[in-house]
Structures are given as structure tokens and as C-alpha cells.
Design an enzyme around this catalytic site. Sequence first.
Site, PDB file in Angstrom:
ATOM      1  N   LYS A   1      -8.293  -1.470   6.164  1.00  0.00           N
ATOM      2  CA  LYS A   1      -8.552  -2.506   4.674  1.00  0.00           C
ATOM      3  C   LYS A   1      -7.717  -3.219   4.635  1.00  0.00           C
ATOM      4  O   LYS A   1      -7.819  -4.560   4.092  1.00  0.00           O
ATOM      5  CB  LYS A   1      -8.658  -1.694   3.851  1.00  0.00           C
ATOM      6  CG  LYS A   1      -7.955  -0.453   3.890  1.00  0.00           C
ATOM      7  CD  LYS A   1      -8.789   0.605   2.332  1.00  0.00           C
ATOM      8  CE  LYS A   1      -7.613   1.333   1.660  1.00  0.00           C
ATOM      9  NZ  LYS A   1      -8.016   2.960   2.768  1.00  0.00           N
TER      10      LYS A   1
ATOM     11  N   ASP B   1     -13.894   2.681   6.298  1.00  0.00           N
ATOM     12  CA  ASP B   1     -13.115   3.499   5.919  1.00  0.00           C
ATOM     13  C   ASP B   1     -13.382   3.890   4.498  1.00  0.00           C
ATOM     14  O   ASP B   1     -13.538   5.312   4.514  1.00  0.00           O
ATOM     15  CB  ASP B   1     -10.967   2.619   6.006  1.00  0.00           C
ATOM     16  CG  ASP B   1     -10.962   3.821   5.384  1.00  0.00           C
ATOM     17  OD1 ASP B   1     -10.631   4.682   5.530  1.00  0.00           O
ATOM     18  OD2 ASP B   1     -10.249   2.822   4.187  1.00  0.00           O
TER      19      ASP B   1
ATOM     20  N   ARG C   1     -13.641  12.285   4.138  1.00  0.00           N
ATOM     21  CA  ARG C   1     -11.582  13.359   4.562  1.00  0.00           C
ATOM     22  C   ARG C   1     -11.889  13.788   2.934  1.00  0.00           C
ATOM     23  O   ARG C   1     -11.248  14.825   3.086  1.00  0.00           O
ATOM     24  CB  ARG C   1     -11.197  12.554   4.889  1.00  0.00           C
ATOM     25  CG  ARG C   1     -11.163  11.638   6.448  1.00  0.00           C
ATOM     26  CD  ARG C   1     -10.591  10.840   6.983  1.00  0.00           C
ATOM     27  NE  ARG C   1      -8.763  11.092   6.837  1.00  0.00           N
ATOM     28  CZ  ARG C   1      -8.150   9.889   6.166  1.00  0.00           C
ATOM     29  NH1 ARG C   1      -8.424   8.808   5.960  1.00  0.00           N
ATOM     30  NH2 ARG C   1      -6.498  10.743   5.339  1.00  0.00           N
TER      31      ARG C   1
ATOM     32  N   SER D   1      -7.141   4.061   8.697  1.00  0.00           N
ATOM     33  CA  SER D   1      -7.650   3.883   6.839  1.00  0.00           C
ATOM     34  C   SER D   1      -6.825   2.878   6.776  1.00  0.00           C
ATOM     35  O   SER D   1      -7.049   1.832   5.882  1.00  0.00           O
ATOM     36  CB  SER D   1      -7.636   5.441   6.245  1.00  0.00           C
ATOM     37  OG  SER D   1      -7.896   5.318   4.950  1.00  0.00           O
TER      38      SER D   1
ATOM     39  N   HIS E   1       0.863  -1.357  -0.217  1.00  0.00           N
ATOM     40  CA  HIS E   1       0.318  -0.061  -0.125  1.00  0.00           C
ATOM     41  C   HIS E   1       0.702   1.177   0.045  1.00  0.00           C
ATOM     42  O   HIS E   1       2.316   1.575   0.691  1.00  0.00           O
ATOM     43  CB  HIS E   1      -0.949   0.073   1.254  1.00  0.00           C
ATOM     44  CG  HIS E   1      -1.808   0.834   0.945  1.00  0.00           C
ATOM     45  ND1 HIS E   1      -3.226   0.947   0.449  1.00  0.00           N
ATOM     46  CD2 HIS E   1      -2.569   2.209   1.731  1.00  0.00           C
ATOM     47  CE1 HIS E   1      -3.818   1.456   0.650  1.00  0.00           C
ATOM     48  NE2 HIS E   1      -3.381   2.845   1.296  1.00  0.00           N
TER      49      HIS E   1
HETATM   50  N1  URA Z   1      -4.082   6.092   2.088  1.00  0.00           N
HETATM   51  C1  URA Z   1      -5.796   5.471   1.946  1.00  0.00           C
HETATM   52  O1  URA Z   1      -6.032   4.704   2.359  1.00  0.00           O
HETATM   53  N2  URA Z   1      -5.976   6.452   3.335  1.00  0.00           N
HETATM   54  C2  URA Z   1      -5.674   7.572   3.569  1.00  0.00           C
HETATM   55  O2  URA Z   1      -6.253   7.781   4.627  1.00  0.00           O
HETATM   56  C3  URA Z   1      -4.262   7.844   2.923  1.00  0.00           C
HETATM   57  C4  URA Z   1      -3.921   7.040   1.787  1.00  0.00           C
END
Ligand code: URA
Length: 453
Positions: free
Chosen positions: A191, A165, A172, A187, A86
Site C-alpha cells: 500500500k 491488502d 488476517r 501488506s 508507517h
Molecule cells: N500494518 C500493516 O499495514 N499491515 C500489517 O500486516 C501489519 C501492520
Amino acid sequence: MERKYNIVSIIRKKRESQSLSKEEIRFLIDSYTADEIPDYQISSFLMAAFLNGLNDEESAALTESMLHSGIIVDLSHIPGKKVDKHSTGGVGDKLSLILAPIVASAGVSVPMISGRGLGHTGGTLDKLESIPGFIVDVNLDRYKEILERQNLVLVGQTEEIAPADKRLYALRDVTATVESIPLIAGSIMSKKLAEGIDALVLDVKYGSGAFMKTPDEAQKLAEALVGIGEQFGKETIAFLTNMQQPLGYKIGNWLEVHECIDALKGDGPEDIMELSHLLSGAMIYLGGKAITIEEGIKISRQQVANGQAYQKWVDIVKEQGGDTNTIENPNKYPKAAYEFEIKAPADGYISKLDAFEIGMASVELGAGRKTKEEAIDPQAGIVLRKKVGDKISKGETILTAYTNKPTTIESASELLFGSVTISDHKPEKEKLVTHIVDSKGTRFFELNAVELR
Ligand code: URA
């Protein structure tokens, strides 16, 4: 749900910088997920949390509440380690689409759940959806089925996976509450922990185009993310990487997919190839197919050179309903109706290509969203003709922009013109990767020390 707490009191407490209990945070997240709190109240809470921060206990409670807002997928019936990657978000950051097929082709299962564009940054799902027919919204059974068949799945959050999320992320994006370490950590990790992985590689970006503007902030975020991963028993490695200028040459959804196709054929820009191989190498290592990250990098390079990574990409596009003709003939993809160029006002060297300004311009052109409901234009975006350090002559093209919305040309041109700095001297090359963060701590990372070529 029974109303145990008063939402206004929770918001007020955070506004006054007081600590919230685990139960209050759980109540807030559960009520929002159950549609019992309107967006305006949760927005207000987000802004209070953004401004006043969350302590470690509150952050852990937030991540846990978001994780348990849905189910935690069990992938234990699939043999081998499941590894995901990620990124904290950047401009031109298309690496997931390159490294996921590389790693899957090397025999590591990659269950990848991604997000949409956020603020000035692009999102993997929006990029995938620029491929006609590609389906990112699947249910849990289909998610598992694709993973079992392909060793890879590229989808968005289902209603079952961290639904809190999914909703908070979209909110957001349009309430200027993205750039907060606890909100980002909650966040990302909610996930990722829900998707059934054993290990995780994180690309934590710093610089103009990142949510964390300085290496120090990025380090704090990386340490928070790795700490949460370890707390939940997932091996987690983070790299701190530079996001001062966009990654690669293309920004915008289809444009980026096109650049990924080139990269998977071994013909991507240097920065893209270096970072993709590093992150893939770390994933292959965590997946148990290499005994060091260095060996993982070598395997990653082999998978591109022998064509297996590209073949895996074609297979996954087909599996998820995408049109493989588009992938095989990327030059036939229709162009946006309008294009314009930004030209150099003087001779010199490009010393800055401000990734944030370029990201904002790409949103303006239609490649990102300004409201939660706005549709993405897959053709909109920017192609850089030069990168930082390149020599340029007066009148030469620095970049070309594409849009279907002629009314945006003026504002986007202004942003783009302002994003470029030309100077007399060639600027020093900035490092692409500075640190590695894992359970052993934070250390400098020397990309050159790894045998890359
Ligand atoms: N990536 C995410 O999944 N969440 C965030 O808040 C910022 C970047």
C-alpha cells in the site's frame, strides 16, 4: 479469470513447505482480488504461509502482486518530495496523527494511507473516524485534491489502492495470521508503494504490544521493509522502537485523538513527543527540508511551538469533513456510559504494564474488533494514570477503563489486572529507540546523541 492453477494444490504446496512460483502467487492474489477464491481458502493459505514462511522470492512476488492488484498513484504533478510514515502497529500508537500535520506544516507533502485496528493494536482510520463527520473513504481524485490543497491527506485504502491488502488485512486480523514477517512486509509495502510516495519512514515496533516480540525479529522485519523500499527506488528509513508498555497514557480511539490534540499543542507525554519529533524529523529530512535528521527534529519542534502543526491539524479535519468544534473542545466529547478503575494491590513501583494485555482489554471494551464486521466504539478505552517506573501506593488508581458494554467489565478487568506488575525496586528505564535501519545497514541509534531539547 481463467483458472490456470488449482487453489487447493497451491495451499497444499505451502502446507508442505514447498516454494511457490511467482506466477502461482500472482494467480492467488489476482483471483482473491477478483472474488474468485472464498475467504476460507485464502485463510488456509495465510495460515500455511504464517506457519511455514515465505522465502525472499515468494515475499517479493507477494508484495508485487498485492501492489499490482490496484493502481500505482502518480503524484508527480505535485511539486516536492512526497513522504509517508508507517508503523508496524502498537498499543496507544497514535503518532501518525501527530507527525502528519507537523511534517505537512513544515512544507513536505504527506499522502498518508492508513489501516484500521488489527488484533490488539489500534488503527489510524478508526481513530480519525471517532471525530464526527471525518471522512476517510475518498476516491482517487479527491485524494489528490486534498493533498494539493493541504499538503496532507489522511485516508484509508481506496478500492484502487492495493485492494488485495485491504481484504487480506481484514482477514488476517480475524484468523490469527498477523505476526508474520513476509505477510506484514507485503501488506505495508504494497500500500505504501501504491500511494505515490518518494520516501518512507517506518516505525518498527518490538515488545509485548507489537507483532514482533523481540528486537531481533523487529530488526529482520525492518531490514525486509527497507530492502523492499530500496528495491522499488524509494528512500526508506526504519527505526526500531520499544512497545513493551503502551505509548502515552491513552488507549482507545477518541481517547487517543484527545491525546494527539494535546501533543500538537506541545503538551503531550514525554514518550509521545520524543518519538513524534524523531519520526517527523526523519520525514522532514527525507522530504528535503532539512539536511540531517537532527535538523529535521528541530524543525519539528518549532512547528509545534509556533502553532503551525496544530493549525494544519484543524485544517485537515475541516477539509475531510470533521467537526472542528470537537477538536477545539475535546473535553466536551461524551464519555462512555461505564467506567471502572484498577487499583494497586500493594505499595511499590510499576515495573510492567503489559501492552498486549492492555491492547486485548481495549478490544474487549469495544475499542477494537473481534470479527471483520464488528463496529468500533469510539468512546471505549483505557486511561493510564501511571507508567512503568512510577511509584504507587496501595489502593491508588493505576488506570481507568471506559466502555458502553457492561458485559465486558469482568473480562476486561481480569486482563487489565493481570497486565500490571508492581515490584519493590524502581525498574531500569528501557530505551525507546534502539536502532536505525536504512540503505547503509542497521546501526544503534542514540536518541540522546540527537539534540532533542
Ligand atoms: N500494518 C500493516 O499495514 N499491515 C500489517 O500486516 C501489519 C501492520
